[in-house]
Design a protein around this motif. Structure first.
Motif, PDB file in Angstrom:
ATOM      1  N   SER A  91     168.712 -42.761 103.220  1.00 34.83           N
ATOM      2  CA  SER A  91     167.824 -43.352 104.214  1.00 34.83           C
ATOM      3  C   SER A  91     166.857 -42.317 104.754  1.00 34.83           C
ATOM      4  CB  SER A  91     168.637 -44.007 105.325  1.00 34.83           C
ATOM      5  OG  SER A  91     169.266 -43.015 106.077  1.00 34.83           O
ATOM      6  N   ARG A  92     165.711 -42.806 105.125  1.00 32.12           N
ATOM      7  CA  ARG A  92     164.669 -41.959 105.707  1.00 32.12           C
ATOM      8  C   ARG A  92     164.081 -42.687 106.893  1.00 32.12           C
ATOM      9  NH1 ARG A  92     161.731 -37.919 102.877  1.00 32.12           N
ATOM     10  NH2 ARG A  92     163.304 -36.679 101.810  1.00 32.12           N
ATOM     11  N   ASP A  93     163.789 -41.947 107.954  1.00 38.03           N
ATOM     12  CA  ASP A  93     163.109 -42.569 109.085  1.00 38.03           C
ATOM     13  C   ASP A  93     161.650 -42.138 109.078  1.00 38.03           C
ATOM     14  OD1 ASP A  93     165.483 -43.638 109.739  1.00 38.03           O
ATOM     15  OD2 ASP A  93     165.901 -42.267 111.418  1.00 38.03           O
ATOM     16  N   ILE A  94     160.811 -43.004 109.565  1.00 38.13           N
ATOM     17  CA  ILE A  94     159.397 -42.663 109.632  1.00 38.13           C
ATOM     18  C   ILE A  94     158.832 -43.232 110.925  1.00 38.13           C
ATOM     19  CG2 ILE A  94     158.804 -44.684 108.182  1.00 38.13           C
ATOM     20  CD1 ILE A  94     156.474 -43.118 107.101  1.00 38.13           C
ATOM     21  N   ALA A  95     158.250 -42.364 111.748  1.00 35.28           N
ATOM     22  CA  ALA A  95     157.651 -42.826 113.007  1.00 35.28           C
ATOM     23  C   ALA A  95     156.147 -42.654 112.904  1.00 35.28           C
ATOM     24  CB  ALA A  95     158.204 -42.026 114.177  1.00 35.28           C
ATOM     25  N   LEU A  96     155.416 -43.736 113.120  1.00 34.38           N
ATOM     26  CA  LEU A  96     153.976 -43.717 112.939  1.00 34.38           C
ATOM     27  C   LEU A  96     153.271 -44.067 114.232  1.00 34.38           C
ATOM     28  CD1 LEU A  96     153.954 -45.763 109.611  1.00 34.38           C
ATOM     29  CD2 LEU A  96     153.553 -43.297 109.833  1.00 34.38           C
ATOM     30  N   VAL A  97     152.139 -43.394 114.464  1.00 32.37           N
ATOM     31  CA  VAL A  97     151.328 -43.746 115.623  1.00 32.37           C
ATOM     32  C   VAL A  97     150.119 -44.532 115.123  1.00 32.37           C
ATOM     33  CG1 VAL A  97     149.952 -42.873 117.543  1.00 32.37           C
ATOM     34  CG2 VAL A  97     152.077 -41.715 116.900  1.00 32.37           C
ATOM     35  N   VAL A  98     149.959 -45.737 115.722  1.00 32.83           N
ATOM     36  CA  VAL A  98     148.856 -46.605 115.300  1.00 32.83           C
ATOM     37  C   VAL A  98     148.158 -47.153 116.534  1.00 32.83           C
ATOM     38  CG1 VAL A  98     149.869 -47.337 113.102  1.00 32.83           C
ATOM     39  CG2 VAL A  98     150.434 -48.571 115.195  1.00 32.83           C
ATOM     40  N   ASN A  99     147.009 -47.784 116.328  1.00 32.25           N
ATOM     41  CA  ASN A  99     146.351 -48.486 117.427  1.00 32.25           C
ATOM     42  C   ASN A  99     147.247 -49.631 117.881  1.00 32.25           C
ATOM     43  OD1 ASN A  99     144.006 -47.012 117.666  1.00 32.25           O
ATOM     44  ND2 ASN A  99     143.038 -48.141 115.970  1.00 32.25           N
ATOM     45  N   GLU A 100     147.200 -49.942 119.208  1.00 29.95           N
ATOM     46  CA  GLU A 100     148.162 -50.925 119.715  1.00 29.95           C
ATOM     47  C   GLU A 100     147.957 -52.317 119.135  1.00 29.95           C
ATOM     48  OE1 GLU A 100     147.836 -51.046 123.935  1.00 29.95           O
ATOM     49  OE2 GLU A 100     145.694 -51.498 123.921  1.00 29.95           O
ATOM     50  N   GLN A 101     146.767 -52.600 118.568  1.00 27.92           N
ATOM     51  CA  GLN A 101     146.544 -53.933 117.993  1.00 27.92           C
ATOM     52  C   GLN A 101     147.246 -54.124 116.650  1.00 27.92           C
ATOM     53  OE1 GLN A 101     144.094 -51.966 119.047  1.00 27.92           O
ATOM     54  NE2 GLN A 101     143.131 -53.067 120.739  1.00 27.92           N
ATOM     55  N   VAL A 102     147.624 -53.013 116.029  1.00 29.08           N
ATOM     56  CA  VAL A 102     148.216 -53.120 114.693  1.00 29.08           C
ATOM     57  C   VAL A 102     149.613 -53.743 114.794  1.00 29.08           C
ATOM     58  CG1 VAL A 102     149.031 -51.818 112.698  1.00 29.08           C
ATOM     59  CG2 VAL A 102     146.898 -51.176 113.828  1.00 29.08           C
ATOM     60  N   ASN A 103     149.874 -54.756 113.944  1.00 33.94           N
ATOM     61  CA  ASN A 103     151.161 -55.439 113.970  1.00 33.94           C
ATOM     62  C   ASN A 103     152.186 -54.735 113.098  1.00 33.94           C
ATOM     63  OD1 ASN A 103     150.516 -57.491 115.675  1.00 33.94           O
ATOM     64  ND2 ASN A 103     149.945 -58.911 114.041  1.00 33.94           N
ATOM     65  N   ALA A 104     153.399 -54.707 113.588  1.00 32.65           N
ATOM     66  CA  ALA A 104     154.480 -54.064 112.854  1.00 32.65           C
ATOM     67  C   ALA A 104     154.652 -54.688 111.470  1.00 32.65           C
ATOM     68  CB  ALA A 104     155.782 -54.179 113.641  1.00 32.65           C
ATOM     69  N   GLY A 105     154.515 -56.015 111.415  1.00 29.40           N
ATOM     70  CA  GLY A 105     154.714 -56.720 110.157  1.00 29.40           C
ATOM     71  C   GLY A 105     153.763 -56.245 109.081  1.00 29.40           C
ATOM     72  N   GLU A 106     152.508 -55.986 109.496  1.00 31.47           N
ATOM     73  CA  GLU A 106     151.525 -55.538 108.512  1.00 31.47           C
ATOM     74  C   GLU A 106     151.883 -54.149 108.002  1.00 31.47           C
ATOM     75  OE1 GLU A 106     147.829 -55.859 110.651  1.00 31.47           O
ATOM     76  OE2 GLU A 106     148.268 -57.966 111.134  1.00 31.47           O
ATOM     77  N   VAL A 107     152.273 -53.273 108.928  1.00 35.70           N
ATOM     78  CA  VAL A 107     152.635 -51.912 108.537  1.00 35.70           C
ATOM     79  C   VAL A 107     153.840 -51.973 107.594  1.00 35.70           C
ATOM     80  CG1 VAL A 107     153.335 -49.633 109.355  1.00 35.70           C
ATOM     81  CG2 VAL A 107     151.738 -51.021 110.715  1.00 35.70           C
ATOM     82  N   GLN A 108     154.774 -52.799 107.945  1.00 41.14           N
ATOM     83  CA  GLN A 108     155.978 -52.937 107.134  1.00 41.14           C
ATOM     84  C   GLN A 108     155.633 -53.394 105.710  1.00 41.14           C
ATOM     85  OE1 GLN A 108     159.265 -54.841 109.044  1.00 41.14           O
ATOM     86  NE2 GLN A 108     160.215 -55.433 107.116  1.00 41.14           N
ATOM     87  N   ALA A 109     154.697 -54.353 105.644  1.00 40.03           N
ATOM     88  CA  ALA A 109     154.292 -54.854 104.330  1.00 40.03           C
ATOM     89  C   ALA A 109     153.669 -53.724 103.508  1.00 40.03           C
ATOM     90  CB  ALA A 109     153.303 -56.003 104.493  1.00 40.03           C
TER      91      ALA A 109
END
Lengths: 344, 808
Positions: free
Chosen positions: B720-738
């Motif tokens: 397993s690997r963890d990844i923490a990303l900083v994005v603009n607040e409008q970005v949806n988690a679902g899109e990043v996940q996809a």
């Protein structure tokens, strides 16, 4: 030297007995059995002994060590057990406090009844068929020997959408559709549960929407005694082995002969009471031998095929079985009502 | 139909059978007896008394002091009735009598004078007000002079009668007459039947000199017979007749009207009596009404007619609405001396239309609507003439003026004993069949096991073999049929895969804590259009409405289960049940037509609503209100169970919170939505925050893989690997996940969001999303290099697509 060793043993064992903590025990272990301890010291002085004495003292020294170590181990185990017990004692909780509530859902009473009926007839080799709730006048009436202008249409004043479309007033159209689909090619053995609609004002015993389960069996040489046998089995499984059934002649345009079925009243066991209005019997369902016109219209030759059909109301069954006193309860969805029937 | 047993006894001898036993037998043979009414079960000790003297009470203006001869003695009774008079024969409740309502009669003093009993009105004896003749409604009842003093008044008034209330099915209109019931009872008890007297002594004058009959609408009126009866003396009908009418639920009026009603009940044949002198011509013309023509019926209502209605006219004016109600212009009254009596067969459909159009359902119309016995039409006229001459001083003119095209032929139905037995599963013998036909009073010919039956015209319901099967079975006794099980080839019954799946889905909802509801499919027009899922809205041009709803409340077919479901939720919330999780599986109705002409598509949907607290544990101070993610968790778990992958897209749906609603898609196909109700909708339903879901079950059934394939349990370790990303607040988690899934490839088995952060440690307008990635290859152990390579690809992809940077 011998004396010294025995003296050490006695002294050490006494200390172990006196000790009351694990750290005391550790101190004793270091003091007596450590590299700088008195026993090691004794062993160092063994060079001064005669060759005959050496093995004797050596053996004795090992025995003393062993005795002290055993005593230390058993005392340690005892103290540890005591300590654990104390710790667990402190962890005691109030087991009488309520637990964390779990969300419990459950089926609607009508669903339970319908599924019970379904399973019962599945056990007798029936299939389940479903059909549309908005029906054509043809399937709802005409295909069931209720031509336009038939007086029996009065019996079920209906919700029409257009002249040709209406909310089905019973689930019998599903039978007509299924027979029509097979078009006389094979036997039919089915039940059809579903919602039906009639022009009634909602009150304690009427509902403009309610549930029906209808059944149909068409084959060669189906007899009225088969209807009686199947309904008897249904009644006993649904209402209890000690119930009796009785058939009475009745009238439905789609069956001839027609029957109404009563079961012996459970409250008074047939003696007569307020529930059965003094008759000892409670009406449960209607049915009969499929009318030859109905068979014919669906493509079955009435000379070759015969059949029986029946229909019942799960609301009524639920009301009788569970004493529900108002049909509106089924559609109000009061949580206090719904929950009662999740326990069964 | 109310059947007086005393009346019935005129035609059949019912022996000593009790009303209860008879009712049971009738019910089991095919006509349900819905009730037994005893006319006056609580009365006793009421006799006929003769008022010898009647004078004013010395101390009261409105009371009379009477000396009444009750046979064995003369009683002094005080009576307040205005119509009391010397010389009357009256009903006297003697001291010790008990009247309905447990009213005990005792000796008493009224204004200082002794009174030993009571002189009774019909109401006091238990007869309903509406049946009491008008002339005695405000006073005591007066017997005809020929009754014997001291005799039992209750029996004279037929108050010892029992009345059976028959619930008739539409086929048994033959039992809408006393004779029909008599035939039925005769068959059940195996006793002979006595027919009423139809003999008429006719005078020399001929009826056809007084009246002519012309039927223009013969199709609707195959028989019309007119009788003329002169010298009528209108007055009260005989007591027994009045009693029978009351027992049957008809109020006595006068002898002429009572006789027509009596024969209607006796024969099932409605008759109409016109006042000959008021009829207005010597010609009866039966025709269709003209559209817009008007008439005034007996109840003084003016009625506008249509050409569907059949009328009786005098050639220029309507005198009766055929089979429904007579006209006011020719009504029989106290002064009538010549009666024109009509006995006719009117077409059932024509009478039904007229009675329906005018809202007039009468004893007459209900019988015509069902088709009267062709054989009894004329006979009923003769019977009435017989009674008119006997009880109204009538002189019956010779002949009946008639137009007769009525088919009186008897239907022939053939049966064989073996076919009957095959159909019933019985072993009935030829002799038993003969016996059953004899009991039914049917004539037949027999050749060994073959029978040809001439069905009497009174039994219009018997036309085919199966009808005779029923006749035989019911007289043989349904109780005597054996119990058998079908002998045909057995088949395995069972649920189809979809039926099983539907049950499984319902069970799933219940297992996660939702309760099933069933609501109405018919709702208001407004609600039908509320909270409709976009894919439904796209297909549904307009909601389907009933053409004649009973109320606006249930006028339109639902396009969504939610509005009625929410109304159920609101019902509970209003009753202090604030925490609820409900679901329903049911049909919505989608029509793609502006004006509905064909059946709407019926789509199965699953909807749910949750409101209030979802997790509660009071003494641990735990309380969690339902939120979006509770509902989403349920829906996710459902699709997980079904092994279907779905996509959630931020969306706007009418009636839903604009920022807290997601559409649910399978691939490109929209299948519903989840989210929070719009605050204004919540307010309309009087609800606090409520979250809902609405899903297209039909489509889910359609794409569902029925057989889950076995997936091997991995033998090799995962990384397993963890990844923490900083994005603009409008970005949806679902899109990043996809994006992560796409870039990371097949090796990524699972992606889980484990942290979402926005706050002081981040730049304004940014948020951090932390994912935990699970790498797995079921066939081998992965190397660090492979994982690292994938990880780098992911970083590049999220940077490019979402401007995401690794959180430092």
């Amino acid at each position: 030297m011998k004396e010294r060793l025995q003296e050490l043993q006695t002294e050490a064992l006494a200390k172990v007995t006196e000790s009351s903590t694990l750290s005391d025990l550790q101190d004793i272990r270091v003091a007596y059995l450590g590299k700088k301890g008195p026993i090691t010291e004794v062993l160092r002085g063994m060079g001064k002994l005669s060759p005959e004495e050496r093995p004797v003292i050596g053996e004795l020294a090992n025995k003393v060590r062993e005795a002290i170590a055993n005593e230390l181990d058993s005392k340690k185990a005892k103290l540890e057990a005591e300590e654990l017990e104390k710790k667990l004692e402190k962890e005691t909780i109030d087991v009488t406090l309520p637990g964390r509530p779990v969300q419990v859902g459950g089926p609607h009473l009508l669903t339970s009844i319908v599924e019970e009926i379904e399973d019962l007839f599945i056990g007798m080799g029936f299939e389940i068929r479903e059909g549309p709730e908005v029906e054509t006048d043809y399937y709802n009436f005409e295909a069931l020997n209720l031509p336009k202008g038939h007086p029996a249409r009065d019996m079920q004043d209906s919700f029409y959408i257009t002249e040709e479309l209406l909310m089905r007033t019973h689930t019998s159209p599903v039978q007509a559709r299924t027979m029509g689909q097979f078009n006389g090619s094979q036997p039919v053995k089915m039940i059809c549960p579903g919602k039906v609609y009639r022009r009634d004002t909602d009150d304690a015993t009427h509902s403009h929407q309610f549930t029906q389960v209808e059944g149909l069996y068409v084959d060669k040489d189906v007899r009225m005694s088969d209807l009686k046998g199947v309904l008897n089995r249904f009644a006993k499984q649904m209402f209890g082995e000690d119930r009796e059934i009785r058939l009475r002649p009745s009238f439905f345009p789609f069956t001839e002969p027609s029957v109404e079925m009563d079961i012996s009243c459970k409250v008074c066991n047939g003696e007569g009471c307020s529930v059965c209005k003094g008759t000892g019997w409670i009406e449960i369902l209607g049915g009969g031998m499929v009318h030859p016109r109905v068979l014919e219209m669906a493509g079955y030759d009435p000379k070759e095929y015969s059949g029986f059909a029946f229909g019942m109301g799960p609301e009524r069954i639920a009301m009788l079985k569970y004493g529900v006193d108002d049909i509106r309860h089924f559609y109000t969805n009061d949580v206090r009502f719904l929950k009662q029937y999740h326990k069964a | 139909m109310f059947v007086s047993l005393n009346w019935l006894k005129n035609y059949v001898d019912i022996g000593n059978i009790t009303p209860e036993e008879l009712a049971e037998k009738i019910t089991k043979t095919g006509i349900e007896v819905e009730g037994i009414e005893y006319v006056a079960d609580k009365s006793s000790n009421v006799v006929v008394g003769y008022v010898k003297e009647c004078e004013k009470h010395p101390n009261a203006d409105k009371l009379n002091l009477c000396q009444v001869d009750v046979g064995e003695e003369v009683l002094q009774i005080i009576c307040g009735a205005p119509n009391i008079a010397q010389g009357q024969k009256v009903a006297v409740a003697k001291p010790g009598a008990v009247l309905p309502g447990n009213f005990k009669i005792k000796k008493a003093k009224l204004r200082g004078v002794e009174s030993n009993g009571m002189i009774c009105s019909l109401q006091e004896l238990g007869i309903e007000e509406k049946f009491v003749p008008k002339e005695v409604a405000d006073g005591i009842f007066v017997f005809p002079n020929d009754v014997e003093i001291g005799s039992d008044a209750l029996s004279l008034l037929n108050l010892d009668d029992a009345i059976l209330e028959l619930g008739l099915t539409p086929n048994r209109s033959d039992a809408l007459s006393m004779l029909g019931v008599a035939y039925e009872v005769a068959a059940i008890l195996d006793v002979p039947i006595n027919l009423p007297d139809e003999n008429v002594e006719q005078v020399a004058d001929k009826a056809d000199q007084f009246v002519d009959v012309k039927v223009e609408a013969t199709g609707l009126n195959p028989y019309y017979g007119a009788f003329v009866v002169q010298d009528i003396k209108v007055g009260p009908s005989p007591l027994w007749m009045r009693n029978y009418l009351i027992a049957a639920g008809i109020r006595p009026i006068n002898n002429v009207v009572d006789i027509t009603n009596y024969v209607l009940l006796e024969y099932g044949q409605p008759l109409h009596a016109f006042d000959y002198d008021k009829f207005g011509s010597k010609e009866i013309v039966v025709r269709r009404a003209q559209d817009g023509e008007t008439m005034t019926t007996l109840d003084d209502q003016e009625r506008t007619l249509k050409s569907d209605h059949l009328v009786i006219t005098n050639g220029h004016e309507v005198t009766a609405l055929a089979g429904v109600m007579g006209g006011a212009n020719s009504e029989v009254s106290e002064t009538t001396t010549t009666v024109l009596l009509e006995a006719a067969y009117f077409n059932p459909a024509a009478v039904r239309t007229a009675s329906k159009d005018h809202g007039l359902r009468s004893e007459s119309s209900t019988r015509f609507e069902k088709g009267v016995d062709p054989d009894r039409v004329k006979r009923a006229g003769l019977r009435a003439c017989h009674l008119l001459s006997k009880y109204a001083n009538g002189k019956v003119l010779t002949g009946v003026v008639e137009l007769d095209e009525l088919d009186r032929s008897e239907k022939q139905v053939s049966i064989t004993t073996s076919r009957i037995n095959d159909r019933l599963g019985t072993d009935i013998s030829n002799d038993e069949i003969v016996d059953i036909l004899r009991k039914l009073n049917f004539t037949f010919t027999q050749e060994e096991e073959s029978f040809t039956i001439s069905v009497p015209t009174r039994r219009q319901d018997i036309t085919i073999f199966e009808d005779m099967v029923e006749e035989v079975a019911r007289i043989y006794g349904y109780d005597n049929l054996p119990f058998t099980l079908p002998q045909g080839a057995s088949q395995a019954g069972g649920l189809t895969k979809l039926q099983q799946l539907k049950r499984d889905i319902k069970q799933f909802f219940e297992s996660v804590g939702l309760m099933e509801t069933i609501t109405y499919s018919l709702t208001t027009k407004e609600r039908a259009e509320l909270l409709v899922s976009p894919e439904v809205k796209q297909d549904a041009v307009t909601p389907v409405s009933l053409s004649m709803p009973m109320s606006e409340e249930h006028s339109t077919l639902r396009l969504s289960i939610l509005p009625e479901l929410l109304s159920s939720v609101a019902y509970n919330v209003a009753r202090k049940q604030a925490d609820l999780g409900y679901y329903e599986v049911g049909t919505v109705f989608i029509s793609d037509e502006e004006q509905v002409t064909k059946q709407p598509k019926e789509k199965l949907r699953a909807s749910g609503a949750i409101t209030g607290d979802w997790l509660v544990h009071p003494w641990q101070q735990e309380k969690k209100q339902v939120d979006f993610y509770v509902v989403k968790g349920i829906v996710e778990a459902l699709f997980d169970t079904l092994n279907l992958s779905v996509i959630y897209k931020q969306a706007k749906v009418d009636g839903m919170h604009p920022g807290r609603t997601a559409q649910v898609l399978i691939g490109e196909k929209l299948i519903g939505f989840i989210g929070q109700l719009h605050p204004s909708v919540q307010k309309d339903f009087d609800l606090k925050d409520t979250y809902v879901f609405d899903l297209d079950l039909d489509y889910i059934f359609h794409v569902h893989e029925n057989e889950p394939s076995f997936e091997k349990i991995a033998r090799f370790p995962s990384t397993s690997r963890d990844i923490a990303l900083v994005v603009n607040e409008q970005v949806n988690a679902g899109e990043v996940q996809a994006t992560i899934q796409q870039a990371g490839g097949d090796l990524i088995k699972e992606i889980m969001v484990f942290d979402v952060y926005q706050g002081e440690h981040l730049e304004a307008g940014k948020k951090s999303l932390a994912f935990s990635l699970l790498y797995l290859d079921p066939t081998r152990t992965l190397t660090d290099e492979e994982v690292e390579e994938s990880y780098q690809k992911i970083l590049e992809a999220v940077k490019e697509r979402h401007q995401a940077v690794l959180r430092g």
